[in-house]
Design an enzyme around this catalytic site. Sequence first.
Site, mmCIF file in Angstrom:
data_model
loop_
_atom_site.group_PDB
_atom_site.id
_atom_site.type_symbol
_atom_site.label_atom_id
_atom_site.label_comp_id
_atom_site.label_asym_id
_atom_site.label_seq_id
_atom_site.Cartn_x
_atom_site.Cartn_y
_atom_site.Cartn_z
ATOM 1 N N SER A 209 -36.406 -21.657 7.808
ATOM 2 C CA SER A 209 -35.535 -22.818 7.623
ATOM 3 C C SER A 209 -35.586 -23.737 8.819
ATOM 4 O O SER A 209 -35.160 -24.883 8.746
ATOM 5 C CB SER A 209 -34.080 -22.368 7.490
ATOM 6 O OG SER A 209 -33.931 -21.465 6.467
ATOM 7 N N HIS B 117 -41.250 -24.528 2.827
ATOM 8 C CA HIS B 117 -39.804 -24.238 2.855
ATOM 9 C C HIS B 117 -39.178 -24.526 1.497
ATOM 10 O O HIS B 117 -39.114 -25.669 1.058
ATOM 11 C CB HIS B 117 -39.138 -25.081 3.964
ATOM 12 C CG HIS B 117 -37.696 -24.784 4.113
ATOM 13 N ND1 HIS B 117 -36.744 -25.750 4.359
ATOM 14 C CD2 HIS B 117 -37.014 -23.607 4.033
ATOM 15 C CE1 HIS B 117 -35.556 -25.185 4.427
ATOM 16 N NE2 HIS B 117 -35.689 -23.887 4.221
ATOM 17 N N GLU C 158 -40.340 -28.274 1.092
ATOM 18 C CA GLU C 158 -40.777 -29.019 2.277
ATOM 19 C C GLU C 158 -42.101 -28.416 2.749
ATOM 20 O O GLU C 158 -42.220 -27.188 2.849
ATOM 21 C CB GLU C 158 -39.737 -28.912 3.394
ATOM 22 C CG GLU C 158 -38.494 -29.732 3.143
ATOM 23 C CD GLU C 158 -37.458 -29.590 4.256
ATOM 24 O OE1 GLU C 158 -36.885 -30.604 4.658
ATOM 25 O OE2 GLU C 158 -37.207 -28.455 4.715
ATOM 26 N N ASN D 256 -32.573 -29.541 6.394
ATOM 27 C CA ASN D 256 -31.579 -28.809 7.201
ATOM 28 C C ASN D 256 -31.092 -29.607 8.406
ATOM 29 O O ASN D 256 -29.976 -29.399 8.880
ATOM 30 C CB ASN D 256 -32.134 -27.462 7.664
ATOM 31 C CG ASN D 256 -32.005 -26.433 6.562
ATOM 32 O OD1 ASN D 256 -31.192 -26.597 5.651
ATOM 33 N ND2 ASN D 256 -32.790 -25.373 6.641
HETATM 34 N N1 CAA Z 1 -33.897 -19.836 -13.676
HETATM 35 C C1 CAA Z 1 -34.119 -21.074 -14.203
HETATM 36 N N2 CAA Z 1 -33.125 -22.000 -14.377
HETATM 37 C C2 CAA Z 1 -31.873 -21.633 -14.060
HETATM 38 C C3 CAA Z 1 -31.578 -20.371 -13.527
HETATM 39 C C4 CAA Z 1 -32.663 -19.446 -13.345
HETATM 40 N N3 CAA Z 1 -32.495 -18.247 -12.839
HETATM 41 N N4 CAA Z 1 -30.270 -20.309 -13.281
HETATM 42 C C5 CAA Z 1 -29.754 -21.494 -13.614
HETATM 43 N N5 CAA Z 1 -30.713 -22.308 -14.090
HETATM 44 C C6 CAA Z 1 -30.572 -23.689 -14.509
HETATM 45 C C7 CAA Z 1 -29.565 -23.861 -15.610
HETATM 46 O O1 CAA Z 1 -30.161 -23.698 -16.882
HETATM 47 C C8 CAA Z 1 -29.091 -25.275 -15.392
HETATM 48 O O2 CAA Z 1 -30.067 -26.181 -15.881
HETATM 49 P P1 CAA Z 1 -29.639 -27.423 -16.818
HETATM 50 O O3 CAA Z 1 -28.770 -28.272 -15.951
HETATM 51 O O4 CAA Z 1 -30.951 -28.043 -17.201
HETATM 52 O O5 CAA Z 1 -28.908 -26.780 -17.967
HETATM 53 C C9 CAA Z 1 -29.093 -25.415 -13.878
HETATM 54 O O6 CAA Z 1 -30.041 -24.445 -13.407
HETATM 55 C C10 CAA Z 1 -27.721 -25.149 -13.251
HETATM 56 O O7 CAA Z 1 -27.329 -23.841 -13.608
HETATM 57 P P2 CAA Z 1 -25.853 -23.410 -14.054
HETATM 58 O O8 CAA Z 1 -25.253 -24.488 -14.880
HETATM 59 O O9 CAA Z 1 -25.864 -22.042 -14.582
HETATM 60 O O10 CAA Z 1 -25.165 -23.218 -12.690
HETATM 61 P P3 CAA Z 1 -24.240 -24.161 -11.895
HETATM 62 O O11 CAA Z 1 -23.982 -25.447 -12.596
HETATM 63 O O12 CAA Z 1 -23.128 -23.296 -11.467
HETATM 64 O O13 CAA Z 1 -25.201 -24.499 -10.663
HETATM 65 C C11 CAA Z 1 -26.386 -24.202 -8.688
HETATM 66 C C12 CAA Z 1 -25.593 -23.530 -9.776
HETATM 67 C C13 CAA Z 1 -27.733 -24.640 -9.240
HETATM 68 C C14 CAA Z 1 -26.614 -23.167 -7.590
HETATM 69 C C15 CAA Z 1 -25.607 -25.459 -8.177
HETATM 70 O O14 CAA Z 1 -24.304 -25.095 -7.825
HETATM 71 C C16 CAA Z 1 -26.266 -26.116 -7.014
HETATM 72 O O15 CAA Z 1 -27.221 -26.889 -7.146
HETATM 73 N N6 CAA Z 1 -25.732 -25.847 -5.785
HETATM 74 C C17 CAA Z 1 -26.270 -26.387 -4.557
HETATM 75 C C18 CAA Z 1 -27.458 -25.577 -4.155
HETATM 76 C C19 CAA Z 1 -28.069 -26.078 -2.882
HETATM 77 O O16 CAA Z 1 -27.692 -27.076 -2.287
HETATM 78 N N7 CAA Z 1 -29.082 -25.338 -2.404
HETATM 79 C C20 CAA Z 1 -29.760 -25.636 -1.196
HETATM 80 C C21 CAA Z 1 -29.203 -24.782 -0.121
HETATM 81 S S1 CAA Z 1 -29.968 -25.130 1.426
HETATM 82 C C22 CAA Z 1 -31.304 -24.148 1.440
HETATM 83 O O17 CAA Z 1 -31.570 -23.353 0.592
HETATM 84 C C23 CAA Z 1 -32.180 -24.338 2.610
HETATM 85 C C24 CAA Z 1 -31.958 -23.506 3.786
HETATM 86 O O18 CAA Z 1 -32.920 -23.336 4.509
HETATM 87 C C25 CAA Z 1 -30.658 -22.989 4.208
#
Ligand code: CAA
Length: 286
Positions: free
Chosen positions: A120, A141, A153, A192
């Site tokens: 990250s 990433h 990334e 990040n």
């Molecule tokens: N496989 C494929 N698709 C999936 C899935 C899986 N396992 N799980 C969920 N999905 C899909 C769903 O079908 C849905 O798609 P549609 O909108 O087309 O229907 C979508 O993903 C959202 O899923 P849900 O509705 O079930 O879930 P949610 O609305 O509660 O969303 C979440 C969950 C996607 C995690 C959302 O809350 C989100 O985007 N959160 C922010 C995540 C984020 O910012 N991540 C980055 C973190 S930083 C990082 O990772 C970098 C680092 O280095 C620290």
Amino acid sequence: MNIERVGVVGGGQMGAGIAEVCATAGMDVVIREINEEAAALGETRLRRSLERAVTKGKMSEADRDAALGRVRFTTDLEAMADRQLVIEAVVEHEPLKLEIFQALDNIVTSAEAIFASNTSSLPITRLATCTKRPDHVIGMHFFNPVPVMRLMELITTVVTDPEVAANAEKFATETLSKTVVKAKDRAGFVVNLLLVPYMTEAMRMYEAGHATAEDIDNGMKLGANHPMGPLELADFIGLDTMKLVADVLFEEYKLPHYAPPPLLVRMVEAGMLGRKTGKGFYQYPT
Ligand code: CAA
């Protein structure tokens, strides 16, 4: 080089997610974990996520089974010998990553193979230069949850072979269907460097009693259309990871706003790591 055999080192949240998208895209995938117990946990993560994709209507049961059939878990790093692309996704601990890259350098037989890190924040250059093939080491990433987040990334260093970068980009866009953002090898890359200070600022706001955790999160969810508020997202990423990334950003830029806030440090010391331990800024069922 046509990449067909992928290795993933680390079967945690990120490693299992990376392995899942590679297997779903038809790759033959080997995941290495440190012991049998960790390998079993990684496999459970992978199965659960694929199950979720089926439940959500994103994948058929037949495709799920085919993807699972393309993944093999191992505790032996030597299993990476025939891989064309190895993606390291272990914890953000530089000495461990250096040890893995040095070992891979001796194990992976093809001189064309690409070594990638999912770090990250740690400099790719330091990981690259501990091998005898620094021009073949790159940053790939991914974002959590990997099957859902569309971005990857791509981080190149001053010594990266342009052909290696082009191959890695082609793999990410054409094979994995990710959108690529390119960044230089500076701590935090693009996302990040913006996202982590935003989340630590929310922690400072909460610690100062400026607003409740719920109001901070609702503010950003409802006022800025973010899917998760900053504290909820920090719990989701893991507070230990948050602290490690903030430490690296502070070390690189020496700017106070990158430093981890004392509350984050204390929570990590107390074992409150967010969702994975059931306790962070919120409580979760374990
Ligand atoms: N496989 C494929 N698709 C999936 C899935 C899986 N396992 N799980 C969920 N999905 C899909 C769903 O079908 C849905 O798609 P549609 O909108 O087309 O229907 C979508 O993903 C959202 O899923 P849900 O509705 O079930 O879930 P949610 O609305 O509660 O969303 C979440 C969950 C996607 C995690 C959302 O809350 C989100 O985007 N959160 C922010 C995540 C984020 O910012 N991540 C980055 C973190 S930083 C990082 O990772 C970098 C680092 O280095 C620290």
